[in-house]
Design an enzyme around this catalytic site. Structure first.
Site, mmCIF file in Angstrom:
data_model
loop_
_atom_site.group_PDB
_atom_site.id
_atom_site.type_symbol
_atom_site.label_atom_id
_atom_site.label_comp_id
_atom_site.label_asym_id
_atom_site.label_seq_id
_atom_site.Cartn_x
_atom_site.Cartn_y
_atom_site.Cartn_z
ATOM 1 N NE ARG A 60 -8.301 9.022 -79.947
ATOM 2 C CZ ARG A 60 -8.439 9.872 -80.961
ATOM 3 N NH1 ARG A 60 -7.895 9.598 -82.133
ATOM 4 N NH2 ARG A 60 -9.125 10.985 -80.821
ATOM 5 C CE LYS A 200 -11.823 5.973 -78.783
ATOM 6 N NZ LYS A 200 -13.327 6.006 -78.738
ATOM 7 C CG HIS A 219 -16.999 8.165 -80.749
ATOM 8 N ND1 HIS A 219 -16.353 9.372 -80.877
ATOM 9 C CD2 HIS A 219 -16.464 7.582 -79.642
ATOM 10 C CE1 HIS A 219 -15.475 9.519 -79.909
ATOM 11 N NE2 HIS A 219 -15.526 8.439 -79.146
ATOM 12 C CB SER A 239 -12.171 12.511 -76.226
ATOM 13 O OG SER A 239 -12.130 11.173 -76.634
ATOM 14 C CE LYS A 243 -18.128 9.438 -76.358
ATOM 15 N NZ LYS A 243 -16.905 10.250 -76.240
ATOM 16 C CB THR A 244 -17.641 9.536 -69.653
ATOM 17 O OG1 THR A 244 -16.996 8.850 -70.730
ATOM 18 C CG2 THR A 244 -17.541 8.688 -68.398
ATOM 19 C CG ASP A 258 -15.804 5.930 -76.119
ATOM 20 O OD1 ASP A 258 -16.087 7.106 -76.372
ATOM 21 O OD2 ASP A 258 -14.795 5.360 -76.567
ATOM 22 N NE ARG A 324 -8.790 9.802 -72.504
ATOM 23 C CZ ARG A 324 -10.036 9.997 -72.933
ATOM 24 N NH1 ARG A 324 -11.022 9.309 -72.374
ATOM 25 N NH2 ARG A 324 -10.307 10.837 -73.900
#
Length: 532
Positions: A60, A200, A219, A239, A243-244, A258, A324
């Protein structure tokens, strides 16, 4: 010429977007794959995955995000965190982007942000690249085919990577731009092929809209006990903090990985898919996510692969460490079909501590939870943002500052109120380093993290003995099932305890200095909970 299914009264021409070439409305995955391959946008991978490089932008560009400063939002946007753009600059940007698009073929996806119909936002995505259409079709929620006949978007996102902004003319920072105009209900993205900007931008949109409805946008990932949505857990984190990975527990039902909302009815996913990091992805530790990399239409971003066999190299980070895969939720066997859960029973705040100071898990009071939520301490993981090549300690308020249009206290107070109302237990979990700082210590063992989370979620961790941490004042378990006792006391994992003490004092000071900005906006109990 137009192709695909669309509300006949809501074509691009009806939005004032004219002069384009062929427009493809709401193509399904096979057609998007076919078009992207024909256009040379990527390569067909094993199992029908789509392999793509995003060029020089492999993460990003948060410094290139702008919010248009209009009368309706000027008093509610957190301007210290969101670069402003003048209405005149946006109007010129819009006109120039539409002119640039003339004659080109574009792909339209009419999608929804939010699994709860009562709070969902209809979004039209217009993309120059077919694979961006495929990506966002995975990541947002897809209406039923029949619903497209009456679909009218509330917001429109236009993504044109080939367009280069003019900073002077368009009132932006660089040739790359992400600009949100809440009055015109338009988001413009130009100058970057990184697909994460698509999702996003919608997350940022929801983060602004939902608090007005007393909904907490988060988030976070979320899951619930099998067959029991009341037993819901949410996992905050930036990130790279897990989390995932940690929410994709085969013994629990995945709500999402997410972005979620917490309303008066419970937890709901904003998205329809997952966007998982693949660097060093382990088929044994993360079999479900690994399997998606060989499934039809999964988008594989910036992974090195064998040009002959198309075998993926999960360890090669020569393009970026931010490799990713994007795939629909249904590719995870234990995903919730509704993407809706109950009010969180447990709230996990994930942090990647590159200093090696924080314990693997700690129990927080509600005031401490707000403190750590506002602090948002973690380490930026290599590749997630441009220029980040190794973990960097950072404070990202609400565990997602780049996506927060409003002041942090708005989200902090919402979270605190909901914790108080529904009695959630809060935990701080360190997935970063132990036994020393980054470069000396080792990454926290994922088996230990999973064991501690299991004990926290099933309630057994509450039954063990806790000690009060001398540095931060939160409670740390003295022992836990399946975890070496020494790991629970980070000071004992260091070869030289005095070195740990110096590092801990340094981190405490960093927390205190960062939190000074919030002191005028918080209650006394949160201020008292800042450092134990």
């Amino acid at each position: 010429m137009t192709f695909g299914r669309v509300n006949p009264k809501f074509r691009l021409e009806d939005q004032g977007i004219t002069g384009l070439g062929d427009v493809f409305y709401n193509l399904a995955e096979p057609a998007l794959m076919e078009t992207a391959l024909k256009n040379g946008e990527g390569t067909l991978g094993i199992g029908g995955a789509f392999l793509v490089s995003t060029g020089k932008f492999t993460g990003r560009s948060p410094q290139d995000k702008h919010v248009v400063k209009t009368d309706s939002v000027k008093d509610t946007i957190w301007w210290e965190n969101n670069a402003e753009m003048s209405p005149e600059g946006f109007d010129a940007l819009y006109d120039d982007m539409i002119a640039h698009m003339a004659g080109g073929d574009y792909h339209v996806q009419d999608l929804v942000g939010g699994a709860d119909p009562a709070h969902a936002v209809k979004v039209r995505m217009i993309t120059e690249l077919a694979w961006h259409g495929l990506f966002i079709r995975h990541l947002l929620r897809r209406p039923d085919t029949e619903a497209l006949d009456n679909f009218v978007a509330e917001f429109t996102v236009i993504n044109c990577p080939s367009f280069q902004a003019d900073p002077k003319k368009h009132d932006c920072r660089s040739e790359t731009v992400i600009a949100m105009n809440f009055d015109r209900k338009i988001i413009l993205i130009g100058g970057t092929e990184y697909a994460g900007e698509n999702k996003k931008s919608v997350f940022s949109l929801l983060n602004y809209l939902l608090p007005e409805k007393d909904i907490m946008p988060m988030h976070c990932s979320a899951n619930h006990a099998k067959g029991n949505p009341v037993d819901t857990a949410i996992f905050f984190g930036l990130s790279g903090t897990g989390k995932t990975t940690l929410s994709a527990d085969p013994d629990r039902t995945l709500i999402g990985d997410d972005e979620h909302g917490w309303s008066d009815r419970g937890t709901f996913n904003f998205e329809g898919g997952c966007y998982a990091k693949t660097i060093n992805l382990n088929p044994e530790a993360e079999p479900e996510i690994y399997a998606t990399t060989h499934k039809f239409a999964t988008v594989i971003e910036n992974m090195v692969f064998d040009p002959v066999t198309r075998e993926l190299d999960f360890e090669d980070d020569s393009l970026t460490a931010n490799t990713r895969c994007a795939y629909p939720l249904e590719y995870i066997s234990n995903a919730s079909p509704t993407a809706i859960g109950g009010h969180p029973k447990n709230i996990i705040m994930l942090t990647c501590d590159a200093f090696g100071v924080l314990p693997p898990i700690a129990r927080l009071t509600p005031a401490q939870a707000m403190y750590h939520f506002l602090s948002g301490f973690t380490s930026k993981v290599a590749g997630t943002e441009r220029g980040v090549t190794e973990p960097e300690p950072t404070f990202s308020t609400c565990f997602g500052a780049p996506f927060m249009p409003r002041r942090p206290e708005v989200y902090g107070n919402l979270l605190r109120a909901k914790i108080a109302q529904h009695g959630a237990t809060c935990w701080l979990v360190n997935t970063g380093w132990t036994g020393g700082a980054y470069g000396t210590g080792a990454r926290m063992p994922i088996k230990a993290t999973r064991a501690l989370l299991t004990a926290a979620l099933d309630g057994s961790l509450n039954a063990v003995k806790f000690r009060t941490d001398a540095n931060f004042g939160f409670e740390v378990p003295v022992d836990a099932p399946g975890v070496a006792t020494v790991l629970l006391d980070p000071r004992r994992t260091w070869d030289k305890p005095d070195s740990y003490d110096r590092q801990a004092a340094k981190l405490v000071d960093m927390f205190a200095k960062n939190f000074e900005q919030y002191l005028p906006h918080i209650d006394d109990d949160v201020r008292a909970a800042a450092i134990g």
